[in-house]
Design a protein around this motif. Structure first.
Motif, PDB file in Angstrom:
ATOM      1  N   THR A 105      55.214  81.903   2.660  1.00 25.78           N
ATOM      2  CA  THR A 105      55.663  80.279   3.355  1.00 25.78           C
ATOM      3  C   THR A 105      56.847  81.067   4.148  1.00 25.78           C
ATOM      4  OG1 THR A 105      54.376  79.738   1.890  1.00 25.78           O
ATOM      5  CG2 THR A 105      55.875  77.928   3.548  1.00 25.78           C
ATOM      6  N   LEU A 106      57.574  80.958   3.827  1.00 22.69           N
ATOM      7  CA  LEU A 106      59.383  81.151   4.493  1.00 22.69           C
ATOM      8  C   LEU A 106      59.179  82.152   5.763  1.00 22.69           C
ATOM      9  CD1 LEU A 106      61.601  80.738   1.810  1.00 22.69           C
ATOM     10  CD2 LEU A 106      61.456  79.143   3.670  1.00 22.69           C
ATOM     11  N   ALA A 107      58.544  83.132   5.828  1.00 23.10           N
ATOM     12  CA  ALA A 107      58.575  84.219   5.868  1.00 23.10           C
ATOM     13  C   ALA A 107      57.238  83.820   7.602  1.00 23.10           C
ATOM     14  CB  ALA A 107      57.705  85.335   5.510  1.00 23.10           C
ATOM     15  N   PHE A 108      56.674  83.430   6.991  1.00 17.78           N
ATOM     16  CA  PHE A 108      55.486  82.310   8.603  1.00 17.78           C
ATOM     17  C   PHE A 108      56.434  81.565   9.608  1.00 17.78           C
ATOM     18  CE2 PHE A 108      52.980  85.725   7.194  1.00 17.78           C
ATOM     19  CZ  PHE A 108      51.485  85.516   8.038  1.00 17.78           C
ATOM     20  N   GLY A 109      56.919  80.965   8.611  1.00 23.78           N
ATOM     21  CA  GLY A 109      57.525  80.175   8.621  1.00 23.78           C
ATOM     22  C   GLY A 109      58.742  79.856   9.998  1.00 23.78           C
ATOM     23  N   GLY A 110      59.421  81.300   9.378  1.00 28.12           N
ATOM     24  CA  GLY A 110      60.216  82.085  10.564  1.00 28.12           C
ATOM     25  C   GLY A 110      59.808  82.521  11.859  1.00 28.12           C
ATOM     26  N   ILE A 111      58.789  82.901  11.695  1.00 28.68           N
ATOM     27  CA  ILE A 111      58.404  83.392  13.447  1.00 28.68           C
ATOM     28  C   ILE A 111      57.700  82.016  14.142  1.00 28.68           C
ATOM     29  CG2 ILE A 111      55.676  84.006  13.815  1.00 28.68           C
ATOM     30  CD1 ILE A 111      55.584  85.817  11.310  1.00 28.68           C
ATOM     31  N   GLY A 112      57.649  81.111  13.419  1.00 24.90           N
ATOM     32  CA  GLY A 112      57.262  79.943  13.610  1.00 24.90           C
ATOM     33  C   GLY A 112      58.177  79.076  14.580  1.00 24.90           C
ATOM     34  N   TRP A 113      59.144  79.389  13.787  1.00 20.64           N
ATOM     35  CA  TRP A 113      60.740  78.477  14.498  1.00 20.64           C
ATOM     36  C   TRP A 113      61.160  79.211  15.801  1.00 20.64           C
ATOM     37  CZ3 TRP A 113      65.002  81.034  15.236  1.00 20.64           C
ATOM     38  CH2 TRP A 113      66.576  79.824  16.000  1.00 20.64           C
ATOM     39  N   VAL A 114      60.913  80.938  15.708  1.00 16.36           N
ATOM     40  CA  VAL A 114      61.460  81.430  16.905  1.00 16.36           C
ATOM     41  C   VAL A 114      60.702  80.808  18.047  1.00 16.36           C
ATOM     42  CG1 VAL A 114      61.387  83.383  17.885  1.00 16.36           C
ATOM     43  CG2 VAL A 114      61.977  83.387  15.413  1.00 16.36           C
ATOM     44  N   ASP A 115      59.020  80.892  17.621  1.00 17.64           N
ATOM     45  CA  ASP A 115      58.495  80.461  18.856  1.00 17.64           C
ATOM     46  C   ASP A 115      58.784  79.290  19.332  1.00 17.64           C
ATOM     47  OD1 ASP A 115      55.799  81.054  20.814  1.00 17.64           O
ATOM     48  OD2 ASP A 115      54.903  79.406  19.397  1.00 17.64           O
ATOM     49  N   ASP A 116      58.919  78.379  18.743  1.00 17.84           N
ATOM     50  CA  ASP A 116      59.555  77.414  18.451  1.00 17.84           C
ATOM     51  C   ASP A 116      61.192  76.831  19.195  1.00 17.84           C
ATOM     52  OD1 ASP A 116      57.319  75.466  18.071  1.00 17.84           O
ATOM     53  OD2 ASP A 116      57.768  75.277  15.810  1.00 17.84           O
ATOM     54  N   TYR A 117      61.731  77.368  18.902  1.00 20.67           N
ATOM     55  CA  TYR A 117      62.786  77.839  19.383  1.00 20.67           C
ATOM     56  C   TYR A 117      63.337  78.667  21.014  1.00 20.67           C
ATOM     57  CZ  TYR A 117      67.651  78.973  19.851  1.00 20.67           C
ATOM     58  OH  TYR A 117      68.478  78.506  20.582  1.00 20.67           O
ATOM     59  N   ARG A 118      62.002  79.179  21.347  1.00 18.92           N
ATOM     60  CA  ARG A 118      62.279  79.728  22.597  1.00 18.92           C
ATOM     61  C   ARG A 118      61.313  78.861  23.706  1.00 18.92           C
ATOM     62  NH1 ARG A 118      60.975  86.438  21.959  1.00 18.92           N
ATOM     63  NH2 ARG A 118      62.766  87.092  20.975  1.00 18.92           N
ATOM     64  N   LYS A 119      60.611  77.842  23.333  1.00 22.09           N
ATOM     65  CA  LYS A 119      59.756  76.783  23.695  1.00 22.09           C
ATOM     66  C   LYS A 119      60.333  75.633  24.006  1.00 22.09           C
ATOM     67  CE  LYS A 119      54.704  77.877  22.396  1.00 22.09           C
ATOM     68  NZ  LYS A 119      53.534  77.629  21.804  1.00 22.09           N
ATOM     69  N   VAL A 120      60.880  75.073  23.116  1.00 18.13           N
ATOM     70  CA  VAL A 120      61.852  74.053  23.671  1.00 18.13           C
ATOM     71  C   VAL A 120      62.752  73.810  23.397  1.00 18.13           C
ATOM     72  CG1 VAL A 120      60.353  73.288  22.237  1.00 18.13           C
ATOM     73  CG2 VAL A 120      62.459  73.558  20.647  1.00 18.13           C
ATOM     74  N   VAL A 121      63.963  75.101  23.336  1.00 16.69           N
ATOM     75  CA  VAL A 121      65.421  75.121  23.402  1.00 16.69           C
ATOM     76  C   VAL A 121      65.770  76.214  24.419  1.00 16.69           C
ATOM     77  CG1 VAL A 121      67.576  75.885  22.265  1.00 16.69           C
ATOM     78  CG2 VAL A 121      65.869  75.187  21.166  1.00 16.69           C
ATOM     79  N   ARG A 122      64.901  77.026  24.620  1.00 14.80           N
ATOM     80  CA  ARG A 122      64.740  78.030  26.038  1.00 14.80           C
ATOM     81  C   ARG A 122      64.324  77.773  26.936  1.00 14.80           C
ATOM     82  NH1 ARG A 122      66.561  83.500  24.015  1.00 14.80           N
ATOM     83  NH2 ARG A 122      67.993  83.943  22.524  1.00 14.80           N
ATOM     84  N   ARG A 123      64.102  76.617  26.820  1.00 15.41           N
ATOM     85  CA  ARG A 123      62.497  76.471  28.144  1.00 15.41           C
ATOM     86  C   ARG A 123      61.614  77.479  27.899  1.00 15.41           C
ATOM     87  NH1 ARG A 123      63.026  71.413  26.344  1.00 15.41           N
ATOM     88  NH2 ARG A 123      65.157  69.791  26.312  1.00 15.41           N
ATOM     89  N   ASP A 124      61.249  77.927  27.506  1.00 12.18           N
ATOM     90  CA  ASP A 124      60.532  79.561  27.663  1.00 12.18           C
ATOM     91  C   ASP A 124      59.020  78.977  27.456  1.00 12.18           C
ATOM     92  OD1 ASP A 124      59.092  81.306  28.160  1.00 12.18           O
ATOM     93  OD2 ASP A 124      60.231  83.413  27.162  1.00 12.18           O
ATOM     94  N   PRO A 125      57.813  78.850  28.902  1.00  9.97           N
ATOM     95  CA  PRO A 125      56.808  78.241  28.123  1.00  9.97           C
ATOM     96  C   PRO A 125      55.987  78.439  27.744  1.00  9.97           C
ATOM     97  CG  PRO A 125      56.811  78.980  30.473  1.00  9.97           C
ATOM     98  CD  PRO A 125      58.214  79.096  29.941  1.00  9.97           C
ATOM     99  N   LYS A 126      56.485  79.983  27.304  1.00 12.26           N
ATOM    100  CA  LYS A 126      55.589  81.487  26.840  1.00 12.26           C
ATOM    101  C   LYS A 126      55.997  81.041  25.085  1.00 12.26           C
ATOM    102  CE  LYS A 126      54.881  84.452  31.362  1.00 12.26           C
ATOM    103  NZ  LYS A 126      54.956  85.542  31.553  1.00 12.26           N
ATOM    104  N   GLY A 127      57.193  81.306  25.161  1.00  9.53           N
ATOM    105  CA  GLY A 127      57.652  80.842  23.676  1.00  9.53           C
ATOM    106  C   GLY A 127      57.240  82.536  23.232  1.00  9.53           C
TER     107      GLY A 127
END
Length: 360
Positions: A105-127
Motif C-alpha cells: 500500500t505504501l509503495a503504490f502510494g509513493g508512486i501516486g505521490w510522485v505523479d501528484d507532486y509533478r502535476k500539482v506542485v511542479r505544474r507538469d500536466p503529464k505528471g
C-alpha cells in the motif's frame, strides 16, 4: 502496538483478553482510522489549500468539472495515514501478511505521490510518465508476488479458488506470481480509472474492503474455512484488521470527498487503495471474487481500453468519453446520479461475491 500493550495488561486483568479477538480489533481498527481521518482531515485540507495543491481539470471533459479546478488534491494522504496508523495500533505486527499489505500500500502510494507532486506542485500536466508509472508498479508487484510465493507455508496459499466451485482448486505453481502481478497492478489502475467523480471510487473501495475483511476472517479461521469448503490459510485472518482500517479511513475520507468534494484523493490515494484491495485478494485467495465485487473498477478500465483501441484501429470512439462515468455525464446524467448508481451496482456485485462463500 496497542495489541502488545493489552497483552501486558492481560497479566493484571483478564478483561483485556477481549483484544485478542480479531473481530474486536477489526471494529477498533475501523473506528480508529475513521476518527483519525475526521480529526486530521480539516487540517490537511487547509494545508493543501495554503500551498495551492489544487486539482487540474481536463479541457475536453464535461463542462461541469471546470468549477472543480483548484480543489485540493493529494487527499489520499489522509487515507494512507489513517490506515497505516490504525493497522499499527491494532494488528499483530508479528504477522507477515500485515507487513506485506502495508508495504505494498505504501509503495503504490509513493508512486501516486510522485505523479501528484509533478502535476500539482511542479505544474507538469503529464505528471509521472505512464511508462515509468507502469514500470514501478510492475517492479513492486513482481517483488511482492515472488516474496509471497517463496514464503508460502501452506499449499492453500498458492491454489486458485474459483467462486461457486467447490471441488476444483488447482495448484498454480509459478503461475501464482503472474496472477498476483496482474491482480495488484490491475486493481491499482482500476481504482485510479474510477476516481473521476466526487466519492465515486472511495465508497466502492470501502464496500469491497469490507467484503474482503469477511473473506480474510473466515479463511484464517479453521472451523469456518472447513465448514464453507474454502482453503484454510493460517494467519491470514489478521488481514481483517487491515481491511477494517481501510473501511474506516475510506468513510472518513468520504466525509470530505462527498459531492461537492472538499478534497480529491489523487493518485496517491487511488493507486494505493487499489493495490491494497489487490494484495488482500491475493493473500485470501479471492482474486476472482475481487473481479466480481470490483466490477465497477473493471468496467471503467475496460471502457478506456476499448476507447483507445477503437480510436487507434478505426478512428472512431465507442463512448462519448472514457472512462465510462464521463460517458454518462456527457449523455446528460447529473454527477450525483452517476455516482449513486455506480455505488448501487457495486453493492449488488459485493453481495454476489460474498454469496460465493455459501453457494459452492
Amino acid at each position: 502496538m496497542l495489541l502488545w500493550l493489552t497483552e501486558i495488561l492481560l497479566h493484571y486483568y483478564s478483561g483485556f483478553n477481549v483484544f485478542q479477538y480479531i473481530t474486536m480489533r477489526g471494529i477498533l481498527g475501523a473506528l480508529t482510522s475513521l476518527f483519525i481521518a475526521l480529526l486530521v482531515g480539516p487540517a490537511l485540507i487547509r494545508s493543501l489549500n495554503k500551498y495551492q495543491i489544487g486539482q487540474t481539470v481536463r479541457d475536453d471533459g464535461p463542462e461541469s468539472h471546470l468549477s472543480k479546478a483548484g480543489t485540493p488534491t493529494m487527499g489520499g494522504l489522509l487515507i494512507l495515514i489513517s490506515v497505516i496508523v490504525s493497522t499499527l495500533c491494532w494488528a499483530d505486527l508479528s504477522n507477515r501478511f500485515i507487513w506485506v499489505a502495508m508495504l505494498v500500500t505504501l509503495a503504490f502510494g509513493g508512486i501516486g505521490w510522485v505523479d501528484d507532486y509533478r502535476k500539482v506542485v511542479r505544474r507538469d500536466p503529464k505528471g509521472l510518465a505512464p511508462r515509468w508509472k507502469y514500470l514501478w508498479q510492475s517492479v513492486f508487484a513482481l517483488i511482492t508476488a515472488i516474496l509471497l510465493f517463496a514464503s508460502a507455508v501452506s499449499p492453500n496459499e498458492t491454489r486458485l479458488l474459483i467462486p461457486f466451485v467447490k471441488s476444483f482448486s488447482p495448484e498454480l505453481g509459478w503461475f501464482y506470481v503472474v496472477l498476483c502481478y496482474f491482480v495488484i497492478v490491475g486493481a491499482s489502475n482500476g481504482v485510479n480509472m474510477t476516481d473521476g467523480l466526487d466519492g465515486l471510487a472511495i465508497l466502492p473501495t470501502v464496500m469491497v474492503a469490507g467484503a474482503l475483511a469477511i473473506f480474510a476472517y473466515v479463511t484464517g479461521h479453521m472451523n469456518f474455512a472447513n465448514y464453507l469448503g474454502i482453503p484454510y490459510i493460517p494467519g491470514v485472518g489478521e488481514i481483517t484488521v487491515f481491511c477494517c482500517a481501510i473501511v474506516g479511513a475510506g468513510l472518513g475520507f468520504l466525509w470530505f470527498n462527498t459531492y461537492p468534494a472538499q478534497v480529491f484523493m489523487g493518485d496517491i490515494g487511488a493507486l494505493s487503495m487499489g493495490a491494497a484491495l489487490g494484495i488482500v485478494a491475493v493473500m485470501v485467495r479471492q482474486e476472482l471474487a475481487l473481479f466480481i465485487m470490483g466490477g465497477v473498477f473493471v468496467i471503467e478500465t475496460v471502457s478506456v481500453i476499448l476507447q483507445v483501441g477503437s480510436f487507434k484501429l478505426t478512428g472512431k470512439r465507442i463512448f462519448q468519453m472514457a472512462p465510462l462515468h464521463h460517458h454518462y455525464e456527457l449523455k446528460g446524467w447529473p454527477e450525483p446520479r452517476v455516482i449513486v448508481r455506480f455505488w448501487i451496482i457495486t453493492f449488488i456485485l459485493v453481495l454476489i461475491g460474498l454469496s460465493s462463500l455459501k453457494i459452492r
